[in-house]
Each structure stands twice: as C-alpha cells, then as structure tokens.
Design an enzyme around this catalytic site. Structure first.
Site, short mmCIF file in Angstrom:
data_model
loop_
_atom_site.label_atom_id
_atom_site.label_comp_id
_atom_site.label_asym_id
_atom_site.label_seq_id
_atom_site.Cartn_x
_atom_site.Cartn_y
_atom_site.Cartn_z
N GLU A 21 -17.52 3.42 6.41
CA GLU A 21 -18.06 3.46 5.05
C GLU A 21 -19.49 2.92 5.09
O GLU A 21 -19.72 1.82 5.60
CB GLU A 21 -17.21 2.61 4.11
CG GLU A 21 -15.84 3.21 3.81
CD GLU A 21 -15.02 2.36 2.85
OE1 GLU A 21 -14.52 2.92 1.86
OE2 GLU A 21 -14.87 1.15 3.08
N SER A 70 -15.13 -6.34 4.22
CA SER A 70 -14.17 -5.39 3.65
C SER A 70 -14.16 -5.45 2.13
O SER A 70 -13.73 -4.51 1.48
CB SER A 70 -12.77 -5.68 4.18
OG SER A 70 -12.44 -7.02 3.89
N HIS A 122 -18.85 -0.49 6.99
CA HIS A 122 -17.47 -0.99 7.03
C HIS A 122 -16.62 -0.12 7.95
O HIS A 122 -16.41 1.06 7.68
CB HIS A 122 -16.89 -1.02 5.61
CG HIS A 122 -15.50 -1.55 5.56
ND1 HIS A 122 -14.52 -1.02 4.76
CD2 HIS A 122 -14.91 -2.57 6.23
CE1 HIS A 122 -13.39 -1.69 4.93
NE2 HIS A 122 -13.60 -2.62 5.82
N ASN A 148 -10.49 0.34 0.66
CA ASN A 148 -9.66 -0.81 0.27
C ASN A 148 -9.35 -0.82 -1.22
O ASN A 148 -8.33 -1.36 -1.65
CB ASN A 148 -10.32 -2.12 0.70
CG ASN A 148 -10.06 -2.40 2.17
OD1 ASN A 148 -9.07 -1.92 2.73
ND2 ASN A 148 -10.93 -3.16 2.80
N1 3HC Z 1 -8.45 0.84 22.19
C1 3HC Z 1 -8.16 1.95 22.87
N2 3HC Z 1 -7.09 2.73 22.64
C2 3HC Z 1 -6.26 2.34 21.64
C3 3HC Z 1 -6.47 1.18 20.90
C4 3HC Z 1 -7.63 0.42 21.18
N3 3HC Z 1 -7.96 -0.71 20.51
N4 3HC Z 1 -5.47 1.07 19.98
C5 3HC Z 1 -4.64 2.13 20.16
N5 3HC Z 1 -5.12 2.89 21.16
C6 3HC Z 1 -4.60 4.16 21.63
C7 3HC Z 1 -3.31 4.07 22.40
O1 3HC Z 1 -3.53 3.83 23.76
C8 3HC Z 1 -2.71 5.47 22.16
O2 3HC Z 1 -3.28 6.46 22.97
P1 3HC Z 1 -2.49 7.87 23.23
O3 3HC Z 1 -2.20 8.50 21.89
O4 3HC Z 1 -3.47 8.66 24.03
O5 3HC Z 1 -1.25 7.48 23.94
C9 3HC Z 1 -3.16 5.81 20.79
O6 3HC Z 1 -4.28 4.95 20.49
C10 3HC Z 1 -2.06 5.58 19.83
O7 3HC Z 1 -1.60 4.24 19.98
P2 3HC Z 1 -0.07 3.82 20.06
O8 3HC Z 1 0.72 4.85 20.80
O9 3HC Z 1 -0.03 2.39 20.53
O10 3HC Z 1 0.43 3.74 18.58
P3 3HC Z 1 0.23 4.72 17.39
O11 3HC Z 1 0.46 6.15 17.79
O12 3HC Z 1 1.01 4.16 16.27
O13 3HC Z 1 -1.31 4.59 17.02
C11 3HC Z 1 -2.80 3.53 15.57
C12 3HC Z 1 -1.86 3.36 16.73
C13 3HC Z 1 -4.02 4.34 16.00
C14 3HC Z 1 -3.25 2.12 15.20
C15 3HC Z 1 -2.07 4.29 14.41
O14 3HC Z 1 -0.81 3.72 14.18
C16 3HC Z 1 -2.83 4.28 13.13
O15 3HC Z 1 -3.74 5.06 12.93
N6 3HC Z 1 -2.43 3.37 12.21
C17 3HC Z 1 -3.10 3.18 10.95
C18 3HC Z 1 -4.26 2.24 11.17
C19 3HC Z 1 -5.04 2.01 9.93
O16 3HC Z 1 -4.70 2.46 8.84
N7 3HC Z 1 -6.14 1.27 10.09
C20 3HC Z 1 -6.97 0.89 8.99
C21 3HC Z 1 -6.54 -0.45 8.49
S1 3HC Z 1 -7.45 -0.94 7.09
C22 3HC Z 1 -8.87 -1.59 7.74
O17 3HC Z 1 -9.08 -1.71 8.92
C23 3HC Z 1 -9.87 -2.02 6.73
C24 3HC Z 1 -9.98 -3.49 6.63
O18 3HC Z 1 -11.04 -3.80 5.78
C25 3HC Z 1 -8.71 -4.14 6.10
#
Ligand code: 3HC
Length: 298
Positions: free
Chosen positions: A152, A119, A140, A190
């Site tokens: 990325e 990252s 990434h 990031n």
């Molecule tokens: N596998 C399969 N399905 C998954 C899953 C997984 N690992 N995680 C979540 N889901 C599914 C759920 O079952 C749900 O399905 P549905 O909409 O059909 O019911 C859907 O995704 C949404 O999940 P939730 O209802 O539990 O919760 P949310 O609506 O809040 O969604 C989220 C969860 C997709 C994580 C959403 O909150 C989101 O997009 N959050 C932001 C995440 C983000 O910004 N990630 C990047 C972080 S930075 C990074 O990774 C970089 C690193 O270098 C730091």
C-alpha cells in the site's frame, strides 16, 4: 526520482522482510537494529527465508549470495546518510517513530524520501516531525513480505505527486502490485481486514461455530488461504488488538472495537503463533490444534 540505495530501520518480522525483498530486487540495502542480538536474529530469518527460496528453486544459490552481499547490517543511523529511500519498520509507537524521523531528518540527505511501514498510525503525524513533509509517504507491506504481492502506497495531503509516483514505481521494482491509498486509519487492507478478524472472534464468543469450523468456513467457503482465527494468530493477537484500538479511537465505530476475549488472551500472554498459543496451540507447529483452554472453558 530514481531510487538506488534503500535503508530499512528495524530488522524484526516486517523490517527483515522488507530489507530482504529490496536486496533480492537488486537494491543495495542498509538495515539497522538497536542491538547486535536483534540484528543477528533478523539476519538469521533473512538467511532462512532465502534458503527456502533456494530449496523451492525460485532463487539460485548465487542469487541468494548476491542478495546477502547487497545487505549492509548496522547499529548506526549515520549509515543512512546517502540512502535515496528510508523505510521505517520499528515498533508501532507514534512517539518513538516521531523521534526516529526527527533524528533521521538531520542525518539523511535532504532529497531522500522517508516512508513508514506502519499498519495503522497516522503518516501525517509522523511526517510533521521532519522538515521534508512533501517527501514523506507510507509504504505498507504484508507478512510474509517476501511472498505477499501487495504494497500500500499511502499519500498524505501534502505528499508530492512525484514522490507518490516514485513510491508506486518502487513497489513494482520489488515485484509487488502497489495500491494507492490516502492517510486514513488502516488504509485499505486493515480497514477491511481488522473488523473481519474481530467479527470472527465475536462469532466464536457467541458460539456460532467452533474455532476450526469458523476457519474452515472462510477457507473452504470463500477460498481464503487461512481462516480468520488462524490469520489473527499469524498476525499476532497483540498486534491485532493494538491496531483495533487505534482504529476504534480514529473512527469511534463499533466494528473496530476489540472484543473482550482478545484483550483477555493478550493479557494472559496468548499472543498467537509467536508465543506458541492463541486460538490454536502451536506445540507441534506443523500440526496446530485448537487451544484446549478456549474450548474446554466455554
Ligand atoms: N520466505 C520464503 N518462503 C516462504 C516464507 C518466507 N518468509 N513464508 C512462506 N514461504 C513459502 C513456503 O516455503 C511455501 O512454498 P511452496 O508453496 O513453494 O511450497 C509457500 O510459501 C507456502 O507456505 P506454506 O506451505 O508454509 O503455507 P501456506 O501454503 O499456508 O502459505 C502463506 C503460507 C503464504 C503465509 C499463506 O497461508 C497466506 O497467504 N496466508 C495469508 C497471509 C496474510 O493474509 N498476510 C497478511 C496479514 S495482514 C498484514 O500483514 C498487515 C499488517 O499490518 C497486520
């Protein structure tokens, strides 16, 4: 170059997600961990995520079985010899990554492409541990990998243009939108995300708003799926802190400096969602509450 067989080193949060996504997209995929318990844990999370897709009917039970059948779990680097693309997703430690790539360089066929999911560490510093610098790039991914639509693709000053094209094409074959970026700390996402997360912690420290109000501000005011403090907990406060330290060292700019509160929280073992406590308390994971320690000690 046509990628046919994929290797993923590391089956933690990111590695398991990358391996799952590659297998779901039709690639025979070798995935390696350092011990059987860690491998079993990673495979269990893949099985759980695939079951979620089956529940939501985005994947059939047969497609789930096919994806699992394409996965080859292993403890040995020897099983990567004939992979066309090897993606590293181990712990964020430059020396460990360099050692791994130097070893892989001897074991994997010379034409294969190497990629790191780092990252924030330098792709250039990793590639120089190998003899295949033109065939080295960053890929990434974002958590949760099977859901998030971005990858990325990171090129260095010596990455071959055909390797860049292959990386972009591979991202598309995984169903992601690839964005091209150069090897600068934090790449695109990031570099922009981390100062934002750190600023939300500064806002909390300054009493600009409560934990929930800061999160609701950005969720409801800007349409983000998660507020910044929830997102910091989701990424992991130790990971966020670690990335901030690396970016601060790279750019020497105040916006990347981790505020004291995040350091204290990490030292105290409040790592976010994964440890059960961060800015929120996850005792009831479906209904997190603001961390009472932070609210009552202000
Ligand atoms: N596998 C399969 N399905 C998954 C899953 C997984 N690992 N995680 C979540 N889901 C599914 C759920 O079952 C749900 O399905 P549905 O909409 O059909 O019911 C859907 O995704 C949404 O999940 P939730 O209802 O539990 O919760 P949310 O609506 O809040 O969604 C989220 C969860 C997709 C994580 C959403 O909150 C989101 O997009 N959050 C932001 C995440 C983000 O910004 N990630 C990047 C972080 S930075 C990074 O990774 C970089 C690193 O270098 C730091």
């Amino acid at each position: 170059m046509d990628i046919q067989k994929v290797g993923v080193i590391g089956c933690g949060l990111m590695g398991s997600g990358i391996a799952q996504t590659a297998a779901m997209s039709g690639f025979p995929t070798v995935v390696r961990e350092v011990s059987q318990p860690l491998l079993d844990k990673g495979l269990a999370s893949i099985e759980k995520s695939l079951s979620k897709f089956v529940e939501k009917e985005t994947v059939t039970a047969e497609q789930k079985a096919q994806a699992l059948a394409r996965l080859r779990p292993t403890l040995s680097l020897d099983d990567f010899a004939d992979c066309d693309l090897v993606i590293e997703a181990i712990v964020e430690n430059l020396e460990r990554k360099r050692e791994l790539f130097a070893e892989l360089d001897k074991k994997v066929k010379p034409g294969a492409i190497f990629a790191s999911n780092t990252s924030s560490l330098s792709i250039t510093e990793m590639m120089t541990a190998t003899q295949r610098t033109p065939r080295f790039l960053g890929l990434h991914f974002f958590n949760p990998v099977p859901i998030m639509k971005l990858v990325e693709v990171v090129k260095t000053v010596v990455t071959d243009q055909s390797v860049v094209e292959t990386g972009l094409d591979f991202g598309r074959r995984l169903g992601k939108t690839p964005v091209l970026t150069s090897d600068r700390g934090g790449f695109i996402v990031n570099r922009l995300l981390v100062p934002y997360l750190l600023d939300s912690i500064r806002a909390l420290e300054e009493g600009v708003g409560s934990i929930e109000d800061i999160d609701n501000g950005m969720k409801l005011g800007c349409g983000h799926p998660m507020g910044p403090l929830t997102l910091a907990d989701f990424v992991g406060l130790d990971t966020t802190y670690h990335i901030a330290e690396i970016l601060y060292r790279e750019y020497r700019e105040q916006r990347f400096a981790p505020p004291p509160l995040i350091k204290r929280m990490v030292l105290a073992g409040m790592l976010g969602r994964k440890s059960g406590k961060g800015f929120y308390d996850y005792s009831d994971p479906k209904n997190p509450k603001p961390n009472r320690f932070l609210t009552s000690n202000r």
